[in-house]
Motif scaffolding. Sequence first.
Motif, PDB file in Angstrom:
ATOM      1  N   LYS A 120       3.834  10.475  -7.676  1.00 30.82           N
ATOM      2  CA  LYS A 120       3.777  11.324  -6.534  1.00 30.82           C
ATOM      3  C   LYS A 120       4.180  10.226  -5.119  1.00 30.82           C
ATOM      4  O   LYS A 120       4.787  10.555  -4.536  1.00 30.82           O
ATOM      5  CB  LYS A 120       2.524  11.699  -6.185  1.00 30.82           C
ATOM      6  N   VAL A 121       3.603   9.045  -5.004  1.00 31.11           N
ATOM      7  CA  VAL A 121       4.251   8.231  -3.955  1.00 31.11           C
ATOM      8  C   VAL A 121       5.856   8.052  -4.102  1.00 31.11           C
ATOM      9  O   VAL A 121       6.456   7.815  -3.113  1.00 31.11           O
ATOM     10  CB  VAL A 121       3.520   6.614  -4.100  1.00 31.11           C
ATOM     11  N   SER A 122       6.403   7.640  -5.287  1.00 26.44           N
ATOM     12  CA  SER A 122       7.842   7.290  -5.513  1.00 26.44           C
ATOM     13  C   SER A 122       8.521   8.528  -5.012  1.00 26.44           C
ATOM     14  O   SER A 122       9.344   8.632  -4.290  1.00 26.44           O
ATOM     15  CB  SER A 122       8.305   7.324  -6.820  1.00 26.44           C
ATOM     16  N   LEU A 123       7.734   9.927  -5.285  1.00 27.90           N
ATOM     17  CA  LEU A 123       8.596  11.215  -4.895  1.00 27.90           C
ATOM     18  C   LEU A 123       8.371  11.257  -3.421  1.00 27.90           C
ATOM     19  O   LEU A 123       9.315  11.712  -2.681  1.00 27.90           O
ATOM     20  CB  LEU A 123       7.906  12.254  -5.488  1.00 27.90           C
ATOM     21  N   GLY A 124       7.342  10.904  -2.839  1.00 30.28           N
ATOM     22  CA  GLY A 124       7.169  10.900  -1.422  1.00 30.28           C
ATOM     23  C   GLY A 124       8.106  10.035  -0.575  1.00 30.28           C
ATOM     24  O   GLY A 124       8.554  10.562   0.477  1.00 30.28           O
ATOM     25  N   LYS A 125       8.237   8.858  -1.265  1.00 25.76           N
ATOM     26  CA  LYS A 125       9.164   8.056  -0.610  1.00 25.76           C
ATOM     27  C   LYS A 125      10.622   8.559  -0.152  1.00 25.76           C
ATOM     28  O   LYS A 125      11.109   8.532   0.768  1.00 25.76           O
ATOM     29  CB  LYS A 125       9.366   6.639  -1.468  1.00 25.76           C
ATOM     30  N   TRP A 126      11.347   9.224  -1.333  1.00 26.45           N
ATOM     31  CA  TRP A 126      12.581   9.880  -1.325  1.00 26.45           C
ATOM     32  C   TRP A 126      12.604  11.228  -0.386  1.00 26.45           C
ATOM     33  O   TRP A 126      13.352  11.672  -0.006  1.00 26.45           O
ATOM     34  CB  TRP A 126      12.851   9.967  -2.661  1.00 26.45           C
ATOM     35  N   LEU A 127      11.282  11.743  -0.565  1.00 22.91           N
ATOM     36  CA  LEU A 127      11.113  13.176   0.035  1.00 22.91           C
ATOM     37  C   LEU A 127      11.427  12.792   1.825  1.00 22.91           C
ATOM     38  O   LEU A 127      11.906  13.608   2.738  1.00 22.91           O
ATOM     39  CB  LEU A 127      10.100  13.960  -0.096  1.00 22.91           C
ATOM     40  N   PHE A 128      10.836  11.591   2.018  1.00 25.02           N
ATOM     41  CA  PHE A 128      10.705  11.265   3.467  1.00 25.02           C
ATOM     42  C   PHE A 128      12.228  10.953   4.077  1.00 25.02           C
ATOM     43  O   PHE A 128      12.498  10.866   5.326  1.00 25.02           O
ATOM     44  CB  PHE A 128       9.908  10.089   3.657  1.00 25.02           C
ATOM     45  N   VAL A 129      13.243  10.777   3.466  1.00 30.05           N
ATOM     46  CA  VAL A 129      14.294  10.768   3.738  1.00 30.05           C
ATOM     47  C   VAL A 129      15.231  12.053   3.952  1.00 30.05           C
ATOM     48  O   VAL A 129      16.333  12.306   4.223  1.00 30.05           O
ATOM     49  CB  VAL A 129      15.531   9.824   2.921  1.00 30.05           C
ATOM     50  N   LYS A 149       0.798   8.606  10.156  1.00 28.92           N
ATOM     51  CA  LYS A 149       0.690  10.126   9.972  1.00 28.92           C
ATOM     52  C   LYS A 149       1.593  10.647   9.026  1.00 28.92           C
ATOM     53  O   LYS A 149       1.141  11.755   8.423  1.00 28.92           O
ATOM     54  CB  LYS A 149       1.422  10.557  11.256  1.00 28.92           C
ATOM     55  N   ILE A 150       2.814  10.113   9.065  1.00 32.31           N
ATOM     56  CA  ILE A 150       3.714  10.628   7.582  1.00 32.31           C
ATOM     57  C   ILE A 150       3.011  10.414   6.243  1.00 32.31           C
ATOM     58  O   ILE A 150       2.958  11.213   5.414  1.00 32.31           O
ATOM     59  CB  ILE A 150       5.146   9.703   7.884  1.00 32.31           C
ATOM     60  N   ALA A 151       2.318   9.139   6.103  1.00 29.51           N
ATOM     61  CA  ALA A 151       1.755   8.838   4.763  1.00 29.51           C
ATOM     62  C   ALA A 151       0.787   9.528   4.600  1.00 29.51           C
ATOM     63  O   ALA A 151       0.279  10.398   3.139  1.00 29.51           O
ATOM     64  CB  ALA A 151       1.378   7.395   4.675  1.00 29.51           C
ATOM     65  N   GLU A 152      -0.216  10.274   5.476  1.00 31.25           N
ATOM     66  CA  GLU A 152      -1.143  11.102   5.461  1.00 31.25           C
ATOM     67  C   GLU A 152      -0.710  12.312   4.790  1.00 31.25           C
ATOM     68  O   GLU A 152      -1.063  13.094   4.062  1.00 31.25           O
ATOM     69  CB  GLU A 152      -1.966  10.982   6.679  1.00 31.25           C
ATOM     70  N   ASP A 185       0.845  -1.461   0.060  1.00 33.19           N
ATOM     71  CA  ASP A 185      -0.054  -0.203   0.124  1.00 33.19           C
ATOM     72  C   ASP A 185       0.907   1.370   0.024  1.00 33.19           C
ATOM     73  O   ASP A 185       2.106   1.326   0.030  1.00 33.19           O
ATOM     74  CB  ASP A 185      -0.950   0.057   1.369  1.00 33.19           C
ATOM     75  N   ILE A 186       0.215   2.575  -0.051  1.00 26.80           N
ATOM     76  CA  ILE A 186       0.860   3.843  -0.104  1.00 26.80           C
ATOM     77  C   ILE A 186       1.885   3.998   1.203  1.00 26.80           C
ATOM     78  O   ILE A 186       2.877   4.385   1.011  1.00 26.80           O
ATOM     79  CB  ILE A 186      -0.343   4.768  -0.270  1.00 26.80           C
ATOM     80  N   LYS A 187       1.105   3.650   1.960  1.00 29.76           N
ATOM     81  CA  LYS A 187       1.669   3.971   3.500  1.00 29.76           C
ATOM     82  C   LYS A 187       3.015   3.312   3.689  1.00 29.76           C
ATOM     83  O   LYS A 187       4.037   3.704   3.893  1.00 29.76           O
ATOM     84  CB  LYS A 187       0.982   3.375   4.533  1.00 29.76           C
ATOM     85  N   ASN A 188       3.239   1.881   3.160  1.00 32.11           N
ATOM     86  CA  ASN A 188       4.381   0.996   3.240  1.00 32.11           C
ATOM     87  C   ASN A 188       5.475   1.642   2.236  1.00 32.11           C
ATOM     88  O   ASN A 188       6.548   1.528   2.547  1.00 32.11           O
ATOM     89  CB  ASN A 188       4.183  -0.398   2.963  1.00 32.11           C
TER      90      ASN A 188
END
Length: 506
Positions: free
Chosen positions: A416-425, A386-389, A360-363
């Motif tokens: 956008k999910v791929s981008l979010g994954k890397w922005l989280f680092v 929280k982070i995923a939201e 899922d998106i969260k993971n």
Amino acid sequence: MSESILEMKQISKEFTGVKALSNVNFKVEKGEIHCLVGENGAGKSTLMKVLSGVYPYGNYEGDIVFDGSVQRFNKINDSVDAGIAIIYQELALFPDLAVYENIYIGNEIQKGGVLDWNKAIDDSRKMLEKVNLKVNPEVLIKDLGVGKQQLVEIAKALSKEVKLLILDEPTAALNEDDSENLLNLLRELKKQGITCIMISHKLKEVIAIADKATVIRDGETICTLDGSKGEITEAAIIKNMVGREIEDIYPKRAKKEFGDKVLELVNWSAYAPQLGRYVAKDVNFNVRKGEIVGLAGLMGAGRTELARSIFGNSESYKLAGDLFVHGKPAKLKHTSDAIKAGIAYVTEDRKGDGLFLLQDIKNNISVGNLSGISSRGVVNENEEIKIAEEYKESLTIKTPNIQQLVGNLSGGNQQKVSLGKWLFVSPKLLILDEPTRGIDVGAKFEIYSVMNELIEAGMSIIMISSELGEVLGMSDRVYVMAEGEIKGELSSEEADQEKIMQLATQ
């Protein structure tokens, strides 16, 4: 008056309470090239899956009238038998089989109850001639480039006496030459009386090829534009696709202030033993804080290879030269080293390398930085949610919830999910490899806006793109690569398409 070959009437389709199509009407005339356009998730592919029998009769509401008769396709073979062929963006070919085997698989030529492969080879040559592909039919699919594989798919469709050919994003993975060859082929097929429906996000191609263009938005038919009346323009398509006018596809930043060098390469080379050549050679390159640097070049120029050599050298190239991060020498031997140094890389192949489609998106968002939401090796699930939201909202990921499987999202939302994954680092430098490939103009605008916001916040970006308009519209500086070398550096003021192409073809 033209005669219609296809009419889809009042088509509606739901997925677990979500209405993907709502009373869609779609009409195609015989012998025309009809483009189907709309934002990611608008319902284009769903409509074509209804037409081709992927979603069988009874799973949708409405009628399909094809070649003068009401159709009730219960499976894909039913639509194939009627003369409909659909070619998806992800090609359905067997890489370890020969071209002729792929063309006639499932439609084998028999003689006296025995497969006649000699005739299949001969007939394959005729099919390949029709699509202007000069290859030995006995060569393996895996030995052909993507552009030639696309033509094999079309040859396969022609072998079944196709009346209506549907192409879903056929040029998404092709370079400019292969894309132009494909469009020319569609024009030739039109002369032979074959009707084509093409789904595409590339508006210039739509304008160049379409006799008519139907726009779908939020699962509903918005309009059909007629090329003979001059109605198919970029402005008209965008306005109907997104429900508003986008004055400037490439949003401008309020200010451009650049700081010190975040990354610098000096005489940087990457040798690929498996290829027996350098994929990057004597590269001198830098990125400053708060800057978008475009990396342009033709397919095979070495842009992705250069990015991978920087981001932990996952391909195990033999590296030479110096790499500096914030002015200090750095040895990034693994992707984890690059991440610790503040570098992130959003791959061009989001489905193959960038995302876990069955999760899922969260993971997917949390996986890049699990240590940031863990204590003693245990993930804090509340923090993960929280982070995923937060990223769902900030990146406007269109989904009912963060438990949605990523494989079920549209291309733009996957990106956008791929981008979010890397922005989280929390990177300082973000490498974006073909960030808008295969996504619609509305989602592109959103990605560009996010890029500008990141730059305003002090991040730096390297953008690899095959779309020259995108490179020119978003970059502060442009480096042009060819055959693994930097052929030139252009400021945003002096860069134009002609100069970039001159450098890219040196």
